[in-house]
Design a protein around this motif. Structure first.
Motif, PDB file in Angstrom:
ATOM      1  N   PRO A  66      82.480  24.597  63.313  1.00 45.03           N
ATOM      2  CA  PRO A  66      83.598  24.975  62.450  1.00 45.03           C
ATOM      3  C   PRO A  66      83.221  24.942  60.971  1.00 45.03           C
ATOM      4  O   PRO A  66      84.109  25.028  60.143  1.00 45.03           O
ATOM      5  CB  PRO A  66      84.624  23.884  62.735  1.00 45.03           C
ATOM      6  N   THR A  67      81.927  24.785  60.631  1.00 43.18           N
ATOM      7  CA  THR A  67      81.539  24.794  59.227  1.00 43.18           C
ATOM      8  C   THR A  67      82.005  26.098  58.602  1.00 43.18           C
ATOM      9  O   THR A  67      81.653  27.168  59.091  1.00 43.18           O
ATOM     10  CB  THR A  67      80.013  24.699  59.079  1.00 43.18           C
ATOM     11  N   PRO A  68      82.822  26.029  57.554  1.00 44.09           N
ATOM     12  CA  PRO A  68      83.334  27.279  57.009  1.00 44.09           C
ATOM     13  C   PRO A  68      82.243  28.011  56.236  1.00 44.09           C
ATOM     14  O   PRO A  68      81.539  27.404  55.436  1.00 44.09           O
ATOM     15  CB  PRO A  68      84.451  26.825  56.052  1.00 44.09           C
ATOM     16  N   SER A  69      82.091  29.270  56.547  1.00 49.52           N
ATOM     17  CA  SER A  69      81.177  30.098  55.776  1.00 49.52           C
ATOM     18  C   SER A  69      81.912  31.375  55.422  1.00 49.52           C
ATOM     19  O   SER A  69      82.615  31.948  56.244  1.00 49.52           O
ATOM     20  CB  SER A  69      79.935  30.414  56.622  1.00 49.52           C
ATOM     21  N   TRP A  70      81.769  31.782  54.185  1.00 49.72           N
ATOM     22  CA  TRP A  70      82.496  32.972  53.726  1.00 49.72           C
ATOM     23  C   TRP A  70      82.169  34.181  54.576  1.00 49.72           C
ATOM     24  O   TRP A  70      83.036  34.991  54.889  1.00 49.72           O
ATOM     25  CB  TRP A  70      82.184  33.209  52.246  1.00 49.72           C
ATOM     26  N   GLY A  71      80.907  34.294  54.963  1.00 45.61           N
ATOM     27  CA  GLY A  71      80.501  35.454  55.767  1.00 45.61           C
ATOM     28  C   GLY A  71      81.195  35.492  57.116  1.00 45.61           C
ATOM     29  O   GLY A  71      81.722  36.520  57.531  1.00 45.61           O
ATOM     30  N   SER A  72      81.226  34.343  57.821  1.00 47.24           N
ATOM     31  CA  SER A  72      81.841  34.401  59.149  1.00 47.24           C
ATOM     32  C   SER A  72      83.359  34.517  59.038  1.00 47.24           C
ATOM     33  O   SER A  72      83.998  35.114  59.901  1.00 47.24           O
ATOM     34  CB  SER A  72      81.426  33.204  60.010  1.00 47.24           C
ATOM     35  N   MET A  73      83.933  33.960  57.955  1.00 54.93           N
ATOM     36  CA  MET A  73      85.371  34.151  57.765  1.00 54.93           C
ATOM     37  C   MET A  73      85.688  35.633  57.610  1.00 54.93           C
ATOM     38  O   MET A  73      86.684  36.132  58.136  1.00 54.93           O
ATOM     39  CB  MET A  73      85.844  33.412  56.517  1.00 54.93           C
ATOM     40  N   LEU A  74      84.825  36.334  56.874  1.00 54.34           N
ATOM     41  CA  LEU A  74      85.052  37.768  56.683  1.00 54.34           C
ATOM     42  C   LEU A  74      84.933  38.528  57.990  1.00 54.34           C
ATOM     43  O   LEU A  74      85.686  39.470  58.240  1.00 54.34           O
ATOM     44  CB  LEU A  74      84.028  38.330  55.696  1.00 54.34           C
ATOM     45  N   SER A  75      83.996  38.105  58.830  1.00 59.74           N
ATOM     46  CA  SER A  75      83.807  38.834  60.071  1.00 59.74           C
ATOM     47  C   SER A  75      85.030  38.659  60.966  1.00 59.74           C
ATOM     48  O   SER A  75      85.462  39.593  61.629  1.00 59.74           O
ATOM     49  CB  SER A  75      82.502  38.394  60.720  1.00 59.74           C
ATOM     50  N   THR A  76      85.621  37.457  60.952  1.00 57.08           N
ATOM     51  CA  THR A  76      86.871  37.268  61.685  1.00 57.08           C
ATOM     52  C   THR A  76      87.958  38.127  61.042  1.00 57.08           C
ATOM     53  O   THR A  76      88.703  38.827  61.728  1.00 57.08           O
ATOM     54  CB  THR A  76      87.322  35.801  61.632  1.00 57.08           C
ATOM     55  N   GLY A  77      88.014  38.065  59.721  1.00 56.38           N
ATOM     56  CA  GLY A  77      89.065  38.762  59.003  1.00 56.38           C
ATOM     57  C   GLY A  77      89.077  40.250  59.256  1.00 56.38           C
ATOM     58  O   GLY A  77      90.129  40.884  59.264  1.00 56.38           O
ATOM     59  N   GLN A  78      87.900  40.813  59.493  1.00 55.21           N
ATOM     60  CA  GLN A  78      87.848  42.260  59.689  1.00 55.21           C
ATOM     61  C   GLN A  78      88.647  42.693  60.913  1.00 55.21           C
ATOM     62  O   GLN A  78      89.183  43.792  60.961  1.00 55.21           O
ATOM     63  CB  GLN A  78      86.399  42.722  59.823  1.00 55.21           C
ATOM     64  N   GLY A  79      88.743  41.792  61.911  1.00 55.07           N
ATOM     65  CA  GLY A  79      89.513  42.122  63.103  1.00 55.07           C
ATOM     66  C   GLY A  79      91.016  42.106  62.845  1.00 55.07           C
ATOM     67  O   GLY A  79      91.794  42.585  63.652  1.00 55.07           O
ATOM     68  N   GLU A 108      94.886  44.679  59.619  1.00 51.94           N
ATOM     69  CA  GLU A 108      96.258  45.150  59.558  1.00 51.94           C
ATOM     70  C   GLU A 108      97.257  44.012  59.657  1.00 51.94           C
ATOM     71  O   GLU A 108      98.212  43.950  58.904  1.00 51.94           O
ATOM     72  CB  GLU A 108      96.516  46.179  60.665  1.00 51.94           C
ATOM     73  N   GLN A 109      97.016  43.098  60.626  1.00 51.37           N
ATOM     74  CA  GLN A 109      97.968  42.006  60.822  1.00 51.37           C
ATOM     75  C   GLN A 109      97.900  40.980  59.697  1.00 51.37           C
ATOM     76  O   GLN A 109      98.914  40.437  59.287  1.00 51.37           O
ATOM     77  CB  GLN A 109      97.699  41.273  62.142  1.00 51.37           C
ATOM     78  N   ALA A 110      96.681  40.668  59.230  1.00 51.96           N
ATOM     79  CA  ALA A 110      96.527  39.576  58.274  1.00 51.96           C
ATOM     80  C   ALA A 110      95.434  39.894  57.265  1.00 51.96           C
ATOM     81  O   ALA A 110      94.351  39.333  57.311  1.00 51.96           O
ATOM     82  CB  ALA A 110      96.188  38.280  59.024  1.00 51.96           C
ATOM     83  N   PRO A 111      95.728  40.814  56.344  1.00 55.09           N
ATOM     84  CA  PRO A 111      94.683  41.257  55.405  1.00 55.09           C
ATOM     85  C   PRO A 111      94.106  40.131  54.563  1.00 55.09           C
ATOM     86  O   PRO A 111      92.963  40.221  54.118  1.00 55.09           O
ATOM     87  CB  PRO A 111      95.396  42.301  54.534  1.00 55.09           C
ATOM     88  N   TRP A 112      94.877  39.047  54.349  1.00 58.27           N
ATOM     89  CA  TRP A 112      94.363  37.970  53.502  1.00 58.27           C
ATOM     90  C   TRP A 112      93.093  37.354  54.065  1.00 58.27           C
ATOM     91  O   TRP A 112      92.264  36.852  53.326  1.00 58.27           O
ATOM     92  CB  TRP A 112      95.435  36.894  53.277  1.00 58.27           C
ATOM     93  N   LEU A 113      92.919  37.426  55.397  1.00 57.58           N
ATOM     94  CA  LEU A 113      91.711  36.857  55.996  1.00 57.58           C
ATOM     95  C   LEU A 113      90.460  37.605  55.535  1.00 57.58           C
ATOM     96  O   LEU A 113      89.375  37.044  55.490  1.00 57.58           O
ATOM     97  CB  LEU A 113      91.784  36.934  57.522  1.00 57.58           C
ATOM     98  N   GLY A 114      90.623  38.888  55.230  1.00 59.01           N
ATOM     99  CA  GLY A 114      89.469  39.665  54.817  1.00 59.01           C
ATOM    100  C   GLY A 114      89.328  39.746  53.309  1.00 59.01           C
ATOM    101  O   GLY A 114      88.406  40.353  52.796  1.00 59.01           O
ATOM    102  N   LEU A 115      90.301  39.142  52.599  1.00 55.02           N
ATOM    103  CA  LEU A 115      90.336  39.316  51.151  1.00 55.02           C
ATOM    104  C   LEU A 115      89.702  38.135  50.412  1.00 55.02           C
ATOM    105  O   LEU A 115      88.744  38.292  49.665  1.00 55.02           O
ATOM    106  CB  LEU A 115      91.795  39.481  50.729  1.00 55.02           C
ATOM    107  N   PHE A 116      90.239  36.942  50.658  1.00 53.32           N
ATOM    108  CA  PHE A 116      89.862  35.797  49.838  1.00 53.32           C
ATOM    109  C   PHE A 116      88.402  35.345  49.994  1.00 53.32           C
ATOM    110  O   PHE A 116      87.743  35.086  48.989  1.00 53.32           O
ATOM    111  CB  PHE A 116      90.831  34.639  50.080  1.00 53.32           C
ATOM    112  N   PRO A 117      87.885  35.242  51.223  1.00 52.25           N
ATOM    113  CA  PRO A 117      86.491  34.794  51.313  1.00 52.25           C
ATOM    114  C   PRO A 117      85.553  35.742  50.570  1.00 52.25           C
ATOM    115  O   PRO A 117      84.644  35.314  49.860  1.00 52.25           O
ATOM    116  CB  PRO A 117      86.199  34.816  52.814  1.00 52.25           C
ATOM    117  N   GLY A 118      85.824  37.045  50.673  1.00 51.53           N
ATOM    118  CA  GLY A 118      84.985  38.025  49.998  1.00 51.53           C
ATOM    119  C   GLY A 118      85.085  37.893  48.487  1.00 51.53           C
ATOM    120  O   GLY A 118      84.089  37.974  47.768  1.00 51.53           O
ATOM    121  N   LEU A 119      86.300  37.640  48.020  1.00 54.77           N
ATOM    122  CA  LEU A 119      86.522  37.475  46.585  1.00 54.77           C
ATOM    123  C   LEU A 119      85.663  36.321  46.060  1.00 54.77           C
ATOM    124  O   LEU A 119      85.060  36.409  44.991  1.00 54.77           O
ATOM    125  CB  LEU A 119      88.006  37.186  46.346  1.00 54.77           C
ATOM    126  N   PHE A 120      85.595  35.261  46.837  1.00 53.19           N
ATOM    127  CA  PHE A 120      84.800  34.115  46.391  1.00 53.19           C
ATOM    128  C   PHE A 120      83.302  34.402  46.411  1.00 53.19           C
ATOM    129  O   PHE A 120      82.589  33.968  45.520  1.00 53.19           O
ATOM    130  CB  PHE A 120      85.154  32.865  47.206  1.00 53.19           C
TER     131      PHE A 120
END
Lengths: 520, 298, 317
Positions: free
Chosen positions: B246-259, B262-274
């Protein structure tokens, strides 16, 4: 001098551009011609073409060499099996219109349909059946089917349309195995002609015949006019691979895809809320869960395995990871299976009991690593288990390995816990013995439990379903008790299609037989 | 992904002033560069985040709440929650640790290997240098960096540690080449000739005399390489082969977020911004340092 | 000159050999048995052994390497372990797709970079210059996959202007093909544009300060004319160099961008083949990538040495 510099640079740049554009020009020129041909033949009046979106490009169209589920989607339209299943998983006639099983359950006599021809004109007969079995049994083939037919001692041609299969030992799952690739009949003529290349020109007796394939782009099959049974309704079927589930869905909703074979769990609600598409859901016959390695600490401790088994809340995983499109599991057999054991209760995450078991195990600061595929749902499941077990003081590490390394680790026994499931087979035996018999190929930890071996062997000998049912129920209890494999969920079998797609029969094996489908 | 790195070669510094006055002048020049100052301030902030994520995070970064899955950003969850009901803001904050660690350690590895080999190769030249070191460097540089990193991670196995080693190895040849070039340029200079004539041993000449004079371009390149390494770690994690849960990594958060675009755009937004802010700050800062050392472009 | 070329060329051959050895040995220490991957959970020990034998995986490594080398010199990269198709044929199908993507990205990059660099260099030190520097550094700092995701969020999810991803060949439907590739090309191109702007700006600055441009001023030529006629032309040298160097990065970026946007090009092929342990495909594709990088660098070198006689025989400084 200065301007010479400049001009030669321009010339250089231009040359590169010319080369680049030249390349793409010639390439696109080729495909223009192909496309022209296709549209000339294909699109007539209205819809006579069904486009099926697959989850990957099928690697093998030779049923004897195939080892992926996505192959099977295409194979089921090109090849007929000796026997088939119906919607309720009963075994029904196909190329064999009838069969006899000897009392000792070792001789199977098949009476074949008459008037069946392969797509290349070769007649289908007892010789062809023998040819197919011999091919699967040939060690040089390295056929993945070998494990399904290794019980076959020999195949005897009785007459043109009667064939007798002799088994080494009684083996009641045999018919079940023949409902899939092991029962698919290939044209002997075509096999002899193309040899290794059969996969590129597959020839069967199915309602559709192979037309063309462009890698990573499409596979086209067309109605076989001399089909022995009822001819297919839709003329052409086009299979297109879409590995990304979002793109697959987008193409179903707003593109030219009519059906998709694999639906992402997170998208189910979206499909249900969209009037352009509909969902067909069926309780799956497979299972997902964790292999625990009893040869390694901490899983060499049975109390510890048990603690883990009851600490995991299956319902939560079902809801969060699979968005409700799954059933919590306690054994290999889902409630719909005749082998299901209703007296086994699905653990609900009993932390108090798990803690006391943990104490009893005497392990201090337990920790272990789960290996999973880098797939979103698998990762989520692992993270949930991680967080659930943290509450009873067990540290779980997660390591993602792509399927290749994961299987290698599995075979080498190099794992503590491993998240791998099975999509299930027609006969219960096909779902469990490979994992739980001491000599099973997928018994990665090489667990040898004489009681399990005896139960599974007995179930293979008996032809009486009631008797077999009792055996499998006992088996499920033993497996649960041993907790070498933690069953977590039975995921639903989902298909999604455009609203105008009708006549789709949802078979329990999840394979689309496109011949009865029509547009409305 | 790592092209900034190769450019360090172009920078070279001619330093023959008294050191203190020079440093003062350079610092002044750096402070005049507003973009560099902004970059520097942000970099320091991010280092603070990476060292003490717990101070800033509002929630536990691993605690799952199945009743609050995919909740949009709100006062309770500034960046919303993810697919397992975890607080995204806290996960993004903890992700800084992973990213900066990956950047620093992989560049450390690259320097650790590239510096000694590059120096020896450039100073002693000869067959080894010409036919082995340089050709291997050439060969490694002709791989697309991400493809090489991907293959290496596949060989070592997924995980943050292995990803850092892989990225380090991919970055090594460009450091080797840069340092070799610098040493090569310096070995013919008068002060080195003089040192050699006075009979100093080679290692002394190399490490006491030449090394300090080549440090500037190395620092510039290292800074830019850190930025590149952060992006590469994120890319590998995005492809599922980097940091493990469960170590948070911006890259893997983005990969989850891409799925869940439509439902939850914030998942693909914030990690990338950082990732973007981090890499941009380091690049701005690195660019400032480059200008500070190299007055030619100003 | 002839010796220089000969030397350069032989070095290139050595590098390519090394590349092939590196990739070959890397792939062969990859954990994960391709036979196992093909058979999956359905593998029996007998089937595994038979398949390994058939795929030639049981030969000693140097033998496998030599086989592969002699074949690939004849343009035959072997057959895919996964589906038994000719690797060369697969590559030829994928190359035009990736070229289309690369070409569109490059076009976008040039369209952005040239005006940005001119503005920035001719108005050095102004806020416009600062802005352009900031933007070009931002471009370099974007993780390409996030840029991809952002573009999808804005143009597909938000505005609904562009299809989110997928691929149609130019021949099948040129308009849709270009539309579908617009976002991926942007995601790659912005990065490239940023690099180009930075390079072009500094080389423009250098040229603008050089004697002959100053003479141009003295003669009373218009500023605009000066910039266009002399400066831009001469500052193209470093730009070409950097484009050569950028090529490897561009190809690397293609891996991730093609994966995000489901474009069936070389990048996606390499990624999926690495995961599938499809060695012949990885070898073929990576060799082709490295080969094009080496060739382009070779051409850049040659052009450079023709243009600038100072760079000769020694080659490296």
């Amino acid at each position: 001098m200065k301007s010479f510099k400049g001009w030669s640079l321009v010339a250089f740049t231009l040359t590169i551009l010319l080369i680049v554009s030249g390349c793409s020009d010639s390439a696109s020129g080729d495909s223009t011609r192909e496309m022209g041909d296709k549209s000339g033949r294909g699109s007539g009046n209205g819809k006579d073409k069904l486009v099926i979106g697959l989850d990957d490009d099928p690697p093998q169209l030779d049923p004897h060499l195939s080892s992926t589920a996505v192959d099977r989607q295409v194979l089921h339209s090109l090849f007929d099996k000796l026997v088939d299943i119906d919607e309720d998983m009963n075994i029904v006639p196909k190329l064999a219109k009838d069969w006899d099983i000897s009392d000792d359950n070792q001789t199977y006599t098949f009476y074949l349909q008459e008037g069946v021809v392969f797509h290349d004109g070769t007649p289908f007969n007892a010789e062809a059946v023998k040819f197919n079995f011999d091919r699967m049994l040939d060690p040089a083939m390295g056929s993945p089917r070998y494990g399904e037919v290794e019980q076959v001692e020999q195949v005897n041609v009785i007459d043109e349309l009667t064939v007798e299969v002799q088994l080494k030992t009684p083996f009641s799952p045999f018919l079940g195995d023949l409902t899939d690739r092991a029962g698919m009949m290939l044209s002997p003529t075509a096999v002899k002609e193309s040899g290794e290349d059969f996969s590129r020109h597959p020839v069967g007796t199915g309602p559709y015949q192979f037309v063309e394939r462009e890698l990573q782009s499409h596979i086209k099959v067309s109605r076989f006019d001399e089909y022995w049974g009822e001819p297919a309704i839709i003329k052409d079927v086009l299979y297109k691979p879409y590995t990304d589930e979002n793109i697959r869905l987008t193409n179903l909703i707003s593109g030219d895809v009519d059906m998709i074979t694999v639906v992402g769990f997170k998208d189910i609600k979206k499909i249900e809320g969209n009037s352009a598409v509909k969902l067909s859901a069926k309780e799956g016959r497979g299972f997902l869960g964790l292999h625990l390695n009893p040869a390694k600490a901490p899983f060499n401790n049975k109390d510890f395995r048990e603690a883990i088994n009851i600490a995991i809340d299956r319902q939560a995983i079902t809801n969060v990871v699979y968005h409700g499109a799954a059933l919590p599991a306690v054994s290999a057999f889902p409630p719909a299976s005749w082998a299901h054991n209703p007296s086994l209760e699905v653990p609900k995450g009993d932390l108090t009991k798990a803690k006391s078991l943990l104490e009893k195990s005497g392990i201090k600061d337990p920790s272990f690593t789960i290996k999973v595929k880098p797939v979103e749902t698998d990762k989520q499941m692992a993270e949930m288990v991680q967080s659930m077990l943290q509450e009873i003081g067990v540290t779980v590490n997660v390591e993602m390995q792509e399927i290749g390394s994961l299987l290698s680790s599995a075979i080498a026994g190099d794992y503590e816990a491993l998240y791998l499931g099975w999509d299930g087979r027609t006969d219960p035996d096909g779902s469990v013995s490979r994992f739980f018999m001491s000599n099973g190929y997928n018994n990665y930890a090489k667990v040898n439990n004489p009681e399990i071996d005896k139960l599974l062997t007995d179930a293979r000998v008996s032809l009486d379903q009631e008797e077999r049912k009792k055996i499998y129920q006992r088996f499920s209890e033993v497996v649960f008790d041993e907790a070498n494999y933690i069953f977590l969920v039975h995921i639903d079998e989902n298909k999604a299609m455009k609203t105008n797609v009708n006549g789709f029969i949802h078979y329990p094996d999840g394979m689309i037989r496109p011949d009865r489908i029509y547009f409305d | 992904m790592m092209e900034q790195v190769q450019k360090g070669e172009i920078t070279s510094v001619k330093t023959e002033y008294p050191r203190i006055r020079l440093m003062k002048e350079m610092l002044q020049r750096l402070l005049e560069n507003k973009l560099a100052v902004v970059g520097g301030v942000f970099t320091i902030l991010l280092i603070f985040l990476a060292l003490f994520p717990g101070v800033v995070a509002t929630h536990s970064h691993t605690e799952q709440d199945y009743s609050a899955v995919l909740v949009p950003p709100s006062a309770a969850h500034w960046f919303g929650t993810d697919e397992l009901g975890r607080d995204l803001f806290s996960r993004v904050i903890y992700g800084a640790t992973t990213s900066l660690k990956a950047g620093l350690i992989s560049v450390g590895i690259a320097l650790g290997i590239g510096l000694p080999i590059g120096m020896l190769s450039g100073y002693f030249r000869g067959v080894w240098d010409e036919f082995l070191i340089m050709r291997i460097t050439d060969a490694m540089l002709s791989f697309p960096p991400l493809v090489l990193a991907l293959t290496l991670v596949a060989v070592f196995g997924a995980g943050l540690e292995n990803a850092m080693i892989a990225i380090g190895l991919v970055l090594t040849p460009s450091f080797m080449r840069l340092i070799r070039g610098e040493v090569l340029a310096h070995r013919e200079k008068e002060y080195v000739e003089a040192a050699r004539a006075s009979g100093l041993p080679s290692w002394r000449i190399l490490f006491i005399h030449i090394l300090p004079n080549t440090i500037a371009p190395i620092i510039v390149q290292a800074t830019l390489a850190i930025a590149a390494a952060i992006i590469t770690e994120a890319s590998l994690s995005y492809l599922g082969l980097g940091t493990q849960p469960p170590t948070p990594s911006w890259g893997s958060m983005l990969s989850t977020g891409q799925g869940y675009l439509e439902q939850a755009p914030w998942l693909g937004l914030f990690p990338g911004l950082f990732i973007f802010i981090t890499v941009l700050s380091i690049n701005l800062f690195g660019d400032g340092i480059r200008d500070m050392f190299d007055s030619k472009l100003k | 000159m002839f010796y220089f070329l000969l030397r350069r060329f032989s070095l290139m051959v050595v590098v390519l050999l090394l590349v092939s050895i590196i990739i070959f040995s890397l792939l062969n220490i990859l954990p994960g048995d391709p036979a196992m991957l093909i058979l999956g959970q359905e593998s029996s020990p007998e089937a595994l052994e038979a398949l390994r034998e058939k795929m030639g995986l049981n030969d000693p490594l140097p033998v496998q390497y030599l086989h592969w080398l002699t074949d690939s010199l004849q343009g035959d990269f072997g057959k895919s372990l996964r589906d038994n198709n000719d690797v060369t044929a697969i590559l030829l199908k994928k190359v035009p797709i990736t070229i289309q993507l690369a070409f569109m990205s490059f076009a976008i990059a040039v369209l952005i970079a040239v005006p940005a660099a001119i503005i920035s260099a001719t108005r050095k030190g102004t806020s416009l210059d600062y802005l352009s520097t900031f933007f070009s550094l931002s471009g370099v700092s974007f993780p390409p996959f996030w840029l991809g995701i952002l573009l999808i969020l804005i143009f597909s999810v938000g505005l609904g202007w562009l299809p989110p991803s997928g691929f149609v060949s130019l021949a099948e439907n040129p308009v849709r093909s270009v539309l579908l590739m617009l976002m991926p090309a942007l995601a790659l191109g912005i990065r490239l544009a940023a690099e180009l702007t930075r390079m072009l700006r500094s080389s423009l600055l250098e040229v603008l300060q050089s004697d002959y441009i100053r003479t141009g001023y003295a003669k009373g030529l218009m500023e605009r004319a000066v910039v266009f006629k002399h400066a831009l032309r001469n500052s193209l040298i470093p730009v070409i160099t950097i484009s050569g160097l950028q090529f490897a990065t561009l190809i690397g970026g293609v891996v991730i961008i093609e994966t995000i946007f489901s474009i069936p090009g070389i990048g996606q092929l390499v990624y999926s083949a690495i995961l599938a342990r499809d060695f012949p495909v990885v070898q073929g594709a990576v060799m082709m990538m490295a080969f094009s990088v080496v060739i382009i660098n070779f051409m850049v070198d040659i052009t450079y040495s023709i243009l600038d006689p100072r760079i000769k025989v020694g080659g490296e400084r």
